[in-house]
Design a protein around this motif. Sequence first.
Motif, PDB file in Angstrom:
ATOM      1  N   GLY A 170      28.391 106.345 115.027  1.00 32.52           N
ATOM      2  CA  GLY A 170      27.383 106.715 116.013  1.00 32.52           C
ATOM      3  C   GLY A 170      27.981 107.331 117.258  1.00 32.52           C
ATOM      4  N   GLY A 171      29.111 106.788 117.719  1.00 30.30           N
ATOM      5  CA  GLY A 171      29.770 107.339 118.898  1.00 30.30           C
ATOM      6  C   GLY A 171      30.302 108.736 118.640  1.00 30.30           C
ATOM      7  N   TRP A 172      30.886 108.942 117.462  1.00 26.27           N
ATOM      8  CA  TRP A 172      31.437 110.256 117.124  1.00 26.27           C
ATOM      9  C   TRP A 172      30.319 111.290 116.997  1.00 26.27           C
ATOM     10  CZ3 TRP A 172      30.994 113.907 113.320  1.00 26.27           C
ATOM     11  CH2 TRP A 172      31.987 114.890 113.287  1.00 26.27           C
ATOM     12  N   VAL A 173      29.225 110.912 116.312  1.00 25.34           N
ATOM     13  CA  VAL A 173      28.093 111.833 116.155  1.00 25.34           C
ATOM     14  C   VAL A 173      27.531 112.224 117.517  1.00 25.34           C
ATOM     15  CG1 VAL A 173      25.706 112.017 115.319  1.00 25.34           C
ATOM     16  CG2 VAL A 173      27.477 111.062 113.839  1.00 25.34           C
ATOM     17  N   ALA A 174      27.437 111.249 118.424  1.00 19.08           N
ATOM     18  CA  ALA A 174      26.908 111.533 119.765  1.00 19.08           C
ATOM     19  C   ALA A 174      27.849 112.440 120.551  1.00 19.08           C
ATOM     20  CB  ALA A 174      26.686 110.220 120.520  1.00 19.08           C
ATOM     21  N   ASP A 175      29.143 112.144 120.536  1.00 23.06           N
ATOM     22  CA  ASP A 175      30.115 112.912 121.310  1.00 23.06           C
ATOM     23  C   ASP A 175      30.326 114.321 120.768  1.00 23.06           C
ATOM     24  OD1 ASP A 175      30.663 111.110 123.302  1.00 23.06           O
ATOM     25  OD2 ASP A 175      32.493 110.330 122.404  1.00 23.06           O
ATOM     26  N   ARG A 176      30.214 114.499 119.445  1.00 26.44           N
ATOM     27  CA  ARG A 176      30.600 115.770 118.846  1.00 26.44           C
ATOM     28  C   ARG A 176      29.442 116.590 118.294  1.00 26.44           C
ATOM     29  NH1 ARG A 176      36.003 116.066 117.882  1.00 26.44           N
ATOM     30  NH2 ARG A 176      35.556 118.247 118.384  1.00 26.44           N
ATOM     31  N   LEU A 177      28.273 115.947 118.035  1.00 23.26           N
ATOM     32  CA  LEU A 177      27.203 116.680 117.355  1.00 23.26           C
ATOM     33  C   LEU A 177      25.870 116.736 118.109  1.00 23.26           C
ATOM     34  CD1 LEU A 177      27.734 115.535 113.641  1.00 23.26           C
ATOM     35  CD2 LEU A 177      28.285 117.762 114.635  1.00 23.26           C
ATOM     36  N   VAL A 178      25.257 115.590 118.415  1.00 17.77           N
ATOM     37  CA  VAL A 178      23.856 115.609 118.854  1.00 17.77           C
ATOM     38  C   VAL A 178      23.607 114.982 120.216  1.00 17.77           C
ATOM     39  CG1 VAL A 178      23.038 115.605 116.457  1.00 17.77           C
ATOM     40  CG2 VAL A 178      23.286 113.430 117.680  1.00 17.77           C
ATOM     41  N   GLY A 179      24.572 114.323 120.827  1.00 20.79           N
ATOM     42  CA  GLY A 179      24.343 113.647 122.094  1.00 20.79           C
ATOM     43  C   GLY A 179      23.815 112.238 121.889  1.00 20.79           C
ATOM     44  N   THR A 180      23.852 111.443 122.960  1.00 17.54           N
ATOM     45  CA  THR A 180      23.514 110.031 122.816  1.00 17.54           C
ATOM     46  C   THR A 180      22.021 109.768 122.661  1.00 17.54           C
ATOM     47  OG1 THR A 180      23.616 109.882 125.239  1.00 17.54           O
ATOM     48  CG2 THR A 180      25.558 109.181 124.017  1.00 17.54           C
ATOM     49  N   ALA A 181      21.177 110.525 123.354  1.00 21.47           N
ATOM     50  CA  ALA A 181      19.737 110.277 123.287  1.00 21.47           C
ATOM     51  C   ALA A 181      19.197 110.526 121.878  1.00 21.47           C
ATOM     52  CB  ALA A 181      18.993 111.141 124.299  1.00 21.47           C
ATOM     53  N   ARG A 182      19.584 111.625 121.258  1.00 21.96           N
ATOM     54  CA  ARG A 182      19.132 111.900 119.891  1.00 21.96           C
ATOM     55  C   ARG A 182      19.686 110.875 118.914  1.00 21.96           C
ATOM     56  NH1 ARG A 182      19.543 118.511 119.108  1.00 21.96           N
ATOM     57  NH2 ARG A 182      17.912 119.068 120.616  1.00 21.96           N
ATOM     58  N   SER A 183      20.905 110.420 119.147  1.00 24.51           N
ATOM     59  CA  SER A 183      21.504 109.399 118.277  1.00 24.51           C
ATOM     60  C   SER A 183      20.697 108.108 118.312  1.00 24.51           C
ATOM     61  CB  SER A 183      22.946 109.129 118.697  1.00 24.51           C
ATOM     62  OG  SER A 183      23.758 110.268 118.496  1.00 24.51           O
ATOM     63  N   VAL A 184      20.191 107.762 119.509  1.00 24.40           N
ATOM     64  CA  VAL A 184      19.356 106.565 119.639  1.00 24.40           C
ATOM     65  C   VAL A 184      18.111 106.689 118.762  1.00 24.40           C
ATOM     66  CG1 VAL A 184      17.854 105.300 121.239  1.00 24.40           C
ATOM     67  CG2 VAL A 184      20.175 105.925 121.931  1.00 24.40           C
ATOM     68  N   PHE A 185      17.464 107.834 118.796  1.00 22.43           N
ATOM     69  CA  PHE A 185      16.235 108.025 118.010  1.00 22.43           C
ATOM     70  C   PHE A 185      16.519 107.994 116.506  1.00 22.43           C
ATOM     71  CE2 PHE A 185      13.020 110.833 116.034  1.00 22.43           C
ATOM     72  CZ  PHE A 185      11.893 110.096 116.358  1.00 22.43           C
ATOM     73  N   ILE A 186      17.561 108.688 116.070  1.00 24.54           N
ATOM     74  CA  ILE A 186      17.920 108.702 114.644  1.00 24.54           C
ATOM     75  C   ILE A 186      18.243 107.293 114.166  1.00 24.54           C
ATOM     76  CG2 ILE A 186      19.637 109.509 112.971  1.00 24.54           C
ATOM     77  CD1 ILE A 186      19.886 112.058 114.727  1.00 24.54           C
ATOM     78  N   GLY A 187      19.003 106.554 114.981  1.00 18.01           N
ATOM     79  CA  GLY A 187      19.360 105.192 114.622  1.00 18.01           C
ATOM     80  C   GLY A 187      18.140 104.301 114.466  1.00 18.01           C
ATOM     81  N   GLY A 188      17.171 104.444 115.371  1.00 26.25           N
ATOM     82  CA  GLY A 188      15.961 103.636 115.284  1.00 26.25           C
ATOM     83  C   GLY A 188      15.198 103.871 113.996  1.00 26.25           C
ATOM     84  N   ILE A 189      15.138 105.119 113.552  1.00 22.38           N
ATOM     85  CA  ILE A 189      14.448 105.432 112.289  1.00 22.38           C
ATOM     86  C   ILE A 189      15.140 104.755 111.109  1.00 22.38           C
ATOM     87  CG2 ILE A 189      13.908 107.287 110.664  1.00 22.38           C
ATOM     88  CD1 ILE A 189      13.400 109.094 113.068  1.00 22.38           C
ATOM     89  N   LEU A 190      16.476 104.828 111.060  1.00 22.71           N
ATOM     90  CA  LEU A 190      17.219 104.206 109.966  1.00 22.71           C
ATOM     91  C   LEU A 190      17.031 102.694 109.947  1.00 22.71           C
ATOM     92  CD1 LEU A 190      20.560 106.246 110.145  1.00 22.71           C
ATOM     93  CD2 LEU A 190      18.756 106.455 108.419  1.00 22.71           C
ATOM     94  N   ILE A 191      17.053 102.067 111.127  1.00 22.20           N
ATOM     95  CA  ILE A 191      16.852 100.617 111.204  1.00 22.20           C
ATOM     96  C   ILE A 191      15.462 100.242 110.679  1.00 22.20           C
ATOM     97  CG2 ILE A 191      16.591  98.664 112.792  1.00 22.20           C
ATOM     98  CD1 ILE A 191      18.689 100.073 114.581  1.00 22.20           C
ATOM     99  N   MET A 192      14.452 100.976 111.093  1.00 17.97           N
ATOM    100  CA  MET A 192      13.094 100.690 110.642  1.00 17.97           C
ATOM    101  C   MET A 192      12.986 100.796 109.119  1.00 17.97           C
ATOM    102  SD  MET A 192       9.532 102.558 111.780  1.00 17.97           S
ATOM    103  CE  MET A 192      10.015 104.118 111.012  1.00 17.97           C
ATOM    104  N   LEU A 193      13.596 101.831 108.541  1.00 19.96           N
ATOM    105  CA  LEU A 193      13.564 101.989 107.090  1.00 19.96           C
ATOM    106  C   LEU A 193      14.292 100.832 106.387  1.00 19.96           C
ATOM    107  CD1 LEU A 193      14.240 105.839 106.769  1.00 19.96           C
ATOM    108  CD2 LEU A 193      12.067 104.638 106.458  1.00 19.96           C
ATOM    109  N   GLY A 194      15.390 100.357 106.989  1.00 21.53           N
ATOM    110  CA  GLY A 194      16.114  99.231 106.411  1.00 21.53           C
ATOM    111  C   GLY A 194      15.279  97.966 106.384  1.00 21.53           C
ATOM    112  N   HIS A 195      14.533  97.710 107.450  1.00 13.29           N
ATOM    113  CA  HIS A 195      13.688  96.522 107.484  1.00 13.29           C
ATOM    114  C   HIS A 195      12.492  96.661 106.545  1.00 13.29           C
ATOM    115  CE1 HIS A 195      15.445  95.467 111.683  1.00 13.29           C
ATOM    116  NE2 HIS A 195      16.133  94.909 110.716  1.00 13.29           N
ATOM    117  N   ILE A 196      12.005  97.874 106.393  1.00 11.70           N
ATOM    118  CA  ILE A 196      10.935  98.089 105.409  1.00 11.70           C
ATOM    119  C   ILE A 196      11.444  97.771 104.005  1.00 11.70           C
ATOM    120  CG2 ILE A 196       9.529  99.867 104.288  1.00 11.70           C
ATOM    121  CD1 ILE A 196       9.229 101.196 107.043  1.00 11.70           C
ATOM    122  N   ALA A 197      12.684  98.167 103.708  1.00 14.86           N
ATOM    123  CA  ALA A 197      13.265  97.865 102.394  1.00 14.86           C
ATOM    124  C   ALA A 197      13.388  96.362 102.184  1.00 14.86           C
ATOM    125  CB  ALA A 197      14.632  98.543 102.265  1.00 14.86           C
TER     126      ALA A 197
END
Length: 497
Positions: A84-111
């Motif tokens: 997550g830190g590498w993706v934020a620093d090198r690709l999308v920034g920290t704010a977008r990383s927060v949103f992407i991470g939240g979606i993945l967590i929600m899908l994991g709990h749905i599973a």
Amino acid sequence: MIELNKQKIADSVPQRGFFGHPKGLFTLFFTEFWERFSYYGMRAILIYYMYYETTKGGLGLPEQTALAIMSIYGSLVYMSGIIGGWVADRLVGTARSVFIGGILIMLGHIALAIPGSIPMFFASMVLIVLGTGMLKPNVSTVVGDLYAPGDDRRDSGFSIFYIGINLGAFIAPLIVGTIGMKYNFHLGFGLAAIGMFLGLVVFMITKKKNIGLAGSYVSNPLAPKEKKIVWSSIIGGAILLGIILAVTIPAGILTLDGFINIVGILGIIIPTIYFIVMYTSKKTTADERSRVIAYIPLFIAAVMFWAIQEQGSTILAAYADKRTQLDFAGIHISPAWFQSLNPLFIIAFAPVFAWLWVKLGKRQPSIPAKFAFGILFAGISFLVILLPAYFGGDDSLVNPLWLVLSYFIVVLGELCLSPVGLSATTKLAPAAFSAQTMSLWFLASAGAQALNAQLVKFYTPENEMTYFGTIGVASIVLSLILFALTPKISKMMRGVR
């Protein structure tokens, strides 16, 4: 990339609006509140879901196996922060990383909420591990962006942010834990998914108005040619990993014990590589190199602290279920409720500590001294929990107040170390590695829980005095060493307090 300095980022954020702090703290407070509700609600019942019999709605795994999986899962959650830190620093920034991470967590709990097999369980773990790695370190980095350099509100702000974390963590075991333990595990996991969804809603609705440019930039972006190489490596690595797993698991080459050992080794190697890369980078200045060296003993102390604190959801969770008198003061206590003690005490005392640091100002203990107090209290908390066996033996049920006292003491240490560690990380981080240094901070928890996956093998009710006593004394000795090194470490921090 738009060149931004920390002062310009802070200037883009409304600086008054949430208890005298930047308005963006509201957005991040409630985003993290719901994310922690989601995570700790799931975690409050996960250990029991794993080792309870299938007739009780569980997976029926052996208890020692469940404890080891719980520790390794926790280790991987924090270890994934490097991604997550590498993706934020090198690709999308920290704010977008927060949103992407939240979606993945929600899908994991749905599973997890879907009744299924052990493969479904592990699939959900992968989603939650990756999602938490994207969200957890980056949301803290955005909090740091809200404040200008030298702003004395920073430590207090992180303490308030920490209240949001722990308010969600307090409520979750009481709601999710009760529903999951009393009625149905999968219904409890479904509530955790709803919690993460609410966190995403809060973030999306308020972020544009409240956080300005905080988290919007990519601090060290990849060049176009580098992106092609990275994506090729990711795809190739995923294919290779899939082939290796498909061959080694059916053949019995890769076992659970073997996987635990691999994670344990990674828990040491990965932080070491991070320190070397940051120290030797041409983008790191002389002052930043000195601060990287000063960060190493703080990191080691954090590993010791989290190795004790995180056993609240493994060893002490099983202790609450198997060794504690759960009928107390006329009520029946759910073992999941004990998971609310840590955040309850933090909510109660974090404002006191936040006020104390502001009141003391420049007279407050240095960062290394606060860390030393943290691991001192952690060690004492384990010495306390061995006393019931000393007085009553290892075959009698323990008064639940012993567990309450142990959780309370470790919280005193957590308030000395954890919010201060978050703040110190944002201040000591080299500019080119801001999000990745926050990931390094969470690697302390990863290493601690990888260590715990080995330690849980040695715990039994018969040897609990030796177990708690050895770990507790080791933590106290380390705290005394850190106290002695405090002046040297403070000097190497080059003006950071």
